[in-house]
Design a protein around this motif. Structure first.
Motif, PDB file in Angstrom:
ATOM      1  N   ASP A 153       0.819  -1.206   0.000  1.00  0.00           N
ATOM      2  CA  ASP A 153       0.000   0.000   0.000  1.00  0.00           C
ATOM      3  C   ASP A 153       0.859   1.264   0.000  1.00  0.00           C
ATOM      4  OD1 ASP A 153      -2.332  -1.502   0.025  1.00  0.00           O
ATOM      5  OD2 ASP A 153      -2.454  -1.525   2.211  1.00  0.00           O
ATOM      6  N   MET A 154       1.938   1.232   0.765  1.00  0.00           N
ATOM      7  CA  MET A 154       2.797   2.400   0.889  1.00  0.00           C
ATOM      8  C   MET A 154       4.211   2.036   0.437  1.00  0.00           C
ATOM      9  SD  MET A 154       0.916   4.908   2.082  1.00  0.00           S
ATOM     10  CE  MET A 154       2.106   6.054   2.754  1.00  0.00           C
ATOM     11  N   VAL A 155       4.673   2.648  -0.625  1.00  0.00           N
ATOM     12  CA  VAL A 155       6.021   2.405  -1.124  1.00  0.00           C
ATOM     13  C   VAL A 155       6.780   3.729  -1.132  1.00  0.00           C
ATOM     14  CG1 VAL A 155       7.443   1.595  -3.032  1.00  0.00           C
ATOM     15  CG2 VAL A 155       5.242   0.482  -2.558  1.00  0.00           C
ATOM     16  N   PRO A 156       7.815   3.865  -0.303  1.00  0.00           N
ATOM     17  CA  PRO A 156       8.587   5.114  -0.331  1.00  0.00           C
ATOM     18  C   PRO A 156       9.114   5.375  -1.737  1.00  0.00           C
ATOM     19  CG  PRO A 156       9.232   3.737   1.528  1.00  0.00           C
ATOM     20  CD  PRO A 156       8.343   2.907   0.661  1.00  0.00           C
ATOM     21  N   SER A 157       9.078   6.614  -2.164  1.00  0.00           N
ATOM     22  CA  SER A 157       9.526   6.939  -3.507  1.00  0.00           C
ATOM     23  C   SER A 157      11.026   6.702  -3.642  1.00  0.00           C
ATOM     24  CB  SER A 157       9.203   8.395  -3.825  1.00  0.00           C
ATOM     25  OG  SER A 157      10.023   9.263  -3.050  1.00  0.00           O
ATOM     26  N   VAL A 158      11.447   6.495  -4.870  1.00  0.00           N
ATOM     27  CA  VAL A 158      12.876   6.357  -5.146  1.00  0.00           C
ATOM     28  C   VAL A 158      13.595   7.634  -4.717  1.00  0.00           C
ATOM     29  CG1 VAL A 158      14.583   6.185  -7.011  1.00  0.00           C
ATOM     30  CG2 VAL A 158      12.597   4.647  -6.968  1.00  0.00           C
ATOM     31  N   TYR A 159      12.975   8.760  -4.939  1.00  0.00           N
ATOM     32  CA  TYR A 159      13.580  10.034  -4.519  1.00  0.00           C
ATOM     33  C   TYR A 159      13.830  10.031  -3.009  1.00  0.00           C
ATOM     34  CZ  TYR A 159      14.307  14.937  -3.474  1.00  0.00           C
ATOM     35  OH  TYR A 159      14.843  16.113  -3.009  1.00  0.00           O
ATOM     36  N   GLU A 160      12.839   9.609  -2.220  1.00  0.00           N
ATOM     37  CA  GLU A 160      12.994   9.608  -0.762  1.00  0.00           C
ATOM     38  C   GLU A 160      14.137   8.690  -0.341  1.00  0.00           C
ATOM     39  OE1 GLU A 160      10.419   8.852   3.368  1.00  0.00           O
ATOM     40  OE2 GLU A 160       9.484   8.500   1.407  1.00  0.00           O
ATOM     41  N   GLN A 161      14.241   7.536  -0.990  1.00  0.00           N
ATOM     42  CA  GLN A 161      15.318   6.606  -0.645  1.00  0.00           C
ATOM     43  C   GLN A 161      16.686   7.193  -0.983  1.00  0.00           C
ATOM     44  OE1 GLN A 161      14.287   2.419  -1.914  1.00  0.00           O
ATOM     45  NE2 GLN A 161      12.372   3.404  -2.507  1.00  0.00           N
ATOM     46  N   LEU A 162      16.806   7.770  -2.170  1.00  0.00           N
ATOM     47  CA  LEU A 162      18.085   8.345  -2.563  1.00  0.00           C
ATOM     48  C   LEU A 162      18.428   9.597  -1.742  1.00  0.00           C
ATOM     49  CD1 LEU A 162      18.037   7.992  -6.451  1.00  0.00           C
ATOM     50  CD2 LEU A 162      19.576   6.838  -4.842  1.00  0.00           C
ATOM     51  N   GLU A 163      17.423  10.371  -1.360  1.00  0.00           N
ATOM     52  CA  GLU A 163      17.674  11.549  -0.550  1.00  0.00           C
ATOM     53  C   GLU A 163      18.237  11.150   0.816  1.00  0.00           C
ATOM     54  OE1 GLU A 163      17.534  14.862   1.977  1.00  0.00           O
ATOM     55  OE2 GLU A 163      16.267  13.103   2.310  1.00  0.00           O
ATOM     56  N   ALA A 164      17.726  10.041   1.372  1.00  0.00           N
ATOM     57  CA  ALA A 164      18.253   9.550   2.647  1.00  0.00           C
ATOM     58  C   ALA A 164      19.707   9.089   2.486  1.00  0.00           C
ATOM     59  CB  ALA A 164      17.395   8.395   3.160  1.00  0.00           C
ATOM     60  N   LEU A 165      19.977   8.384   1.399  1.00  0.00           N
ATOM     61  CA  LEU A 165      21.346   7.955   1.140  1.00  0.00           C
ATOM     62  C   LEU A 165      22.258   9.163   0.926  1.00  0.00           C
ATOM     63  CD1 LEU A 165      20.566   4.928  -1.205  1.00  0.00           C
ATOM     64  CD2 LEU A 165      21.393   4.819   1.166  1.00  0.00           C
ATOM     65  N   ASP A 166      21.728  10.210   0.303  1.00  0.00           N
ATOM     66  CA  ASP A 166      22.496  11.430   0.092  1.00  0.00           C
ATOM     67  C   ASP A 166      22.886  12.072   1.429  1.00  0.00           C
ATOM     68  OD1 ASP A 166      23.620  13.486  -1.632  1.00  0.00           O
ATOM     69  OD2 ASP A 166      21.972  14.757  -0.927  1.00  0.00           O
ATOM     70  N   GLN A 167      21.977  12.039   2.385  1.00  0.00           N
ATOM     71  CA  GLN A 167      22.315  12.556   3.720  1.00  0.00           C
ATOM     72  C   GLN A 167      23.536  11.840   4.283  1.00  0.00           C
ATOM     73  OE1 GLN A 167      19.144  12.900   6.676  1.00  0.00           O
ATOM     74  NE2 GLN A 167      17.615  12.787   5.039  1.00  0.00           N
ATOM     75  N   LEU A 168      23.570  10.524   4.104  1.00  0.00           N
ATOM     76  CA  LEU A 168      24.675   9.731   4.632  1.00  0.00           C
ATOM     77  C   LEU A 168      25.972  10.008   3.879  1.00  0.00           C
ATOM     78  CD1 LEU A 168      22.657   6.425   5.072  1.00  0.00           C
ATOM     79  CD2 LEU A 168      23.522   7.891   6.924  1.00  0.00           C
ATOM     80  N   VAL A 169      25.873  10.188   2.573  1.00  0.00           N
ATOM     81  CA  VAL A 169      27.066  10.500   1.775  1.00  0.00           C
ATOM     82  C   VAL A 169      27.615  11.867   2.163  1.00  0.00           C
ATOM     83  CG1 VAL A 169      27.905  10.983  -0.551  1.00  0.00           C
ATOM     84  CG2 VAL A 169      26.420   9.010  -0.152  1.00  0.00           C
ATOM     85  N   ARG A 170      26.734  12.861   2.271  1.00  0.00           N
ATOM     86  CA  ARG A 170      27.181  14.221   2.615  1.00  0.00           C
ATOM     87  C   ARG A 170      27.764  14.287   4.018  1.00  0.00           C
ATOM     88  NH1 ARG A 170      23.214  17.272   3.183  1.00  0.00           N
ATOM     89  NH2 ARG A 170      21.422  16.030   2.507  1.00  0.00           N
TER      90      ARG A 170
END
Length: 345
Positions: free
Chosen positions: A151-168
């Motif tokens: 029913d609820m699938v986090p968007s690809v953008y949301e997943q990559l944005e979280a990974l971006d936080q970790l990279v930065r």
């Protein structure tokens, strides 16, 4: 040892990667450390783990593998090891992990920080999404079924944005996918490109003599988009060693954990294993060495993730590096594949 620079990254990795999913279940901490020491001495610089390991996943052991790797890593020069881990995605029956793992930004960041603590390191060289949040056929399933979409699938953008936080934040150097499809890889790359977010540089998918589904579309995608394959289950849960055919009661995941490895319980698997084992032995090789050497001879291979429960198995796996897949041997492998194409797909 041979090394490959993974495309679109600065990761120069050994062609064999040591998988650790048995540490904390089938292997003790001391045994895990012995394997890590031996692999490092052989030139293996690439270690793969995950927050949910060991397998089978359960509340009482979750995280034990990372803790074992971490207690070993604490006495190594950190830059001598390329360390990869994975964050678990949505899965029924895992409420004991973060109240039920999800790929929300909050959960991805929290999972990574917990992994770093267990691994006793400030950063991961590679952080991978363990499986997609959306429905895809995997772990023995064959067909996509849109009716099974959550029913609820986090968007690809949301997943990559979280990974971006970790990279930065300097906690992750590169990001990767696992158990993905051609559409999934292309979508992650599109969203990353259009939003200046970290692009996946690897995909960790099953690939072995019994399951060559990666060749059905992902080879082209990954070649053209410069995404490296990290092949897991290269010995098909030990089946390609032929040990279960030699002794049906042989110790291993298939006998310890009934129902494990559903994809390898399909009708034509055993006949193919027998054919590959006979070919290996006729050429003076063990079945395991044939299977591993064949994978590492593929043009699309980044690194092959090996796993062992005994030092003898690890030595046999390392011995595959000395094996050359000649044109004649490759043709014989392809002849078996033509008779029994992808029996575990």
């Amino acid at each position: 040892m041979r090394y490959r620079l993974l495309p679109a990254s600065d990761l120069n990795v050994s062609v064999l990667c040591l998988g650790t999913m048995t540490f904390g279940e089938q292997n003790t901490e001391a045994e895990g450390h012995a394997q890590l020491d031996r692999a490092l001495a052989a030139g293996v610089n690439f270690i793969d783990t995950a927050e949910m390991y060991p397998v089978p996943a359960k509340a009482e052991t979750q995280g034990a593998t990372e803790r074992i790797v971490g207690s070993w890593l604490a006495r190594q020069p950190r830059d001598s090891v390329v360390l990869a881990s994975k964050v678990a995605g949505p899965q029924r029956g895992m409420a004991w992990m973060r109240g039920g793992p999800q790929f929300t930004a909050e959960q991805i960041v929290a999972a990574c920080e917990a992994s770093l603590t267990r691994l006793r390191t400030d950063y991961l060289d590679l952080y991978q999404l363990h499986w997609p949040a959306r429905h895809v056929p995997m772990f023995g399933e064959t067909y996509f079924d849109p009716s099974r979409e959550p029913d609820m699938v986090p968007s690809v953008y949301e997943q990559l944005e979280a990974l971006d936080q970790l990279v930065r934040a300097g906690k992750v150097r590169h990001v990767g996918l696992s158990n993905e499809t051609p559409w999934g890889v292309m979508e992650f790359l599109r969203v990353a490109r259009e939003n200046n977010l970290p692009r996946p540089v690897t995909i960790q998918n099953v690939c072995n003599l019994l399951h060559r589904g990666f060749e059905h579309g992902l080879t082209e995608v990954c070649h053209r988009e410069q995404v490296a394959l990290l092949a897991y289950s290269p010995l098909a849960f030990g089946l390609l060693t032929a040990k279960y055919q030699d002794d049906a009661a042989s110790d291993g995941r298939m006998t310890r954990f009934p129902g494990f490895g559903a994809r390898y319980a399909k009708p034509y698997v055993q006949a193919a294993i027998a054919d590959y084992a006979a070919l290996a032995r006729a050429n003076g090789l063990t079945p395991a060495q044939l299977a591993l050497a064949w994978l590492n001879s593929r043009w699309y291979m980044g690194s092959v993730i090996i796993g062992a429960t005994t030092m003898a198995q690890l030595e046999e796996n390392l011995g595959s590096l000395a094996v050359t897949i000649t044109p004649e041997l490759d043709a014989a492998i392809e002849a078996i594949h033509a008779r029994s194409p992808n029996p575990a797909l």
